[in-house]
Write an enzyme that holds these catalytic residues in place. Structure first.
Site, PDB file in Angstrom:
ATOM      1  N   GLN A  52      -7.883  -6.897   5.840  1.00 20.50           N
ATOM      2  CA  GLN A  52      -8.348  -5.504   5.575  1.00 20.50           C
ATOM      3  C   GLN A  52      -9.975  -5.827   5.715  1.00 20.50           C
ATOM      4  O   GLN A  52     -10.592  -4.750   6.029  1.00 20.50           O
ATOM      5  CB  GLN A  52      -8.270  -5.196   4.303  1.00 20.50           C
ATOM      6  CG  GLN A  52      -6.670  -4.726   4.120  1.00 20.50           C
ATOM      7  CD  GLN A  52      -6.563  -3.595   2.959  1.00 20.50           C
ATOM      8  OE1 GLN A  52      -6.075  -4.308   1.646  1.00 20.50           O
ATOM      9  NE2 GLN A  52      -6.722  -2.249   2.862  1.00 20.50           N
ATOM     10  N   GLU A 134       0.026  -5.019  -1.175  1.00 22.84           N
ATOM     11  CA  GLU A 134      -1.021  -6.211  -0.715  1.00 22.84           C
ATOM     12  C   GLU A 134      -0.266  -7.223   0.050  1.00 22.84           C
ATOM     13  O   GLU A 134      -0.735  -7.673   0.852  1.00 22.84           O
ATOM     14  CB  GLU A 134      -1.693  -6.793  -1.843  1.00 22.84           C
ATOM     15  CG  GLU A 134      -2.652  -5.591  -2.768  1.00 22.84           C
ATOM     16  CD  GLU A 134      -3.467  -4.633  -1.647  1.00 22.84           C
ATOM     17  OE1 GLU A 134      -3.831  -4.988  -0.615  1.00 22.84           O
ATOM     18  OE2 GLU A 134      -3.549  -3.404  -2.025  1.00 22.84           O
TER      19      GLU A 134
HETATM   20 NI    NI Z   1      -3.656  -1.384   1.698  1.00 27.14          NI
END
Ligand code: NI
Length: 155
Positions: A52, A134
């Site tokens: 991310q 995650e």
């Molecule tokens: Ni996420």
């Protein structure tokens, strides 16, 4: 510590498999510190995975506001799952969207800390859901791939 730019849906990096960490060095520590700062910026996130922030490494940070506080996972592996629960999820990389996803109720996860020491954690509830969310990021999977029903716009 520094804020890193959060990559959003549409960027290829979110769809790739992240690689195992092999050096538990200062660079890893900086990445983890930056990820925590980025996650907590504006109190928005309860978890953030390295892809991310554009880094294809098997690393994520989680802080769901429970007694565990901030937790760092390097090369995590979910080794046991039990039960199933549907709950609403969102993601810093998928702004303005949320939706219901089916996840295990309880998990056992093995990972390493930033020094390379292995640990094992039993998690349930929001913490288990967050760890699964995650972990998916490390394999290029987003919660919007797993929606149980039509999503609703959040803003
Ligand atoms: Ni996420």
């Amino acid at each position: 510590m520094a804020l890193r730019e959060i990559v959003t849906v549409g960027d290829e990096v979110l769809r790739k498999r992240a690689r195992e960490v092999s050096s538990f060095d200062a660079k890893l520590g900086i990445l983890l510190d930056d990820m925590t700062e980025t996650m907590k910026y504006d109190n928005r996130g309860i978890g953030l995975a390295a892809p991310q922030v554009g880094v294809l490494r098997r690393v994520f940070v989680v802080d769901v506001g429970d007694e565990n506080g901030l937790m760092e996972f390097v090369n995590p592996e979910i080794i046991t799952t039990e039960g199933s629960v549907i709950s609403e999820e969102g993601c810093l990389s998928v702004p303005g969207r949320s939706g219901c996803v089916n996840r295990p109720e309880r998990i056992i996860v093995r990972a390493h800390n930033r020094s390379g020491e292995p640990f094992e954690l039993k998690a349930e509830g929001l913490l288990a859901i967050c760890i699964c969310h995650e972990s998916d990021h490390l394999d290029g999977v987003l919660f919007i791939d797993k929606l149980t029903e039509q999503e609703e716009a959040t803003d």
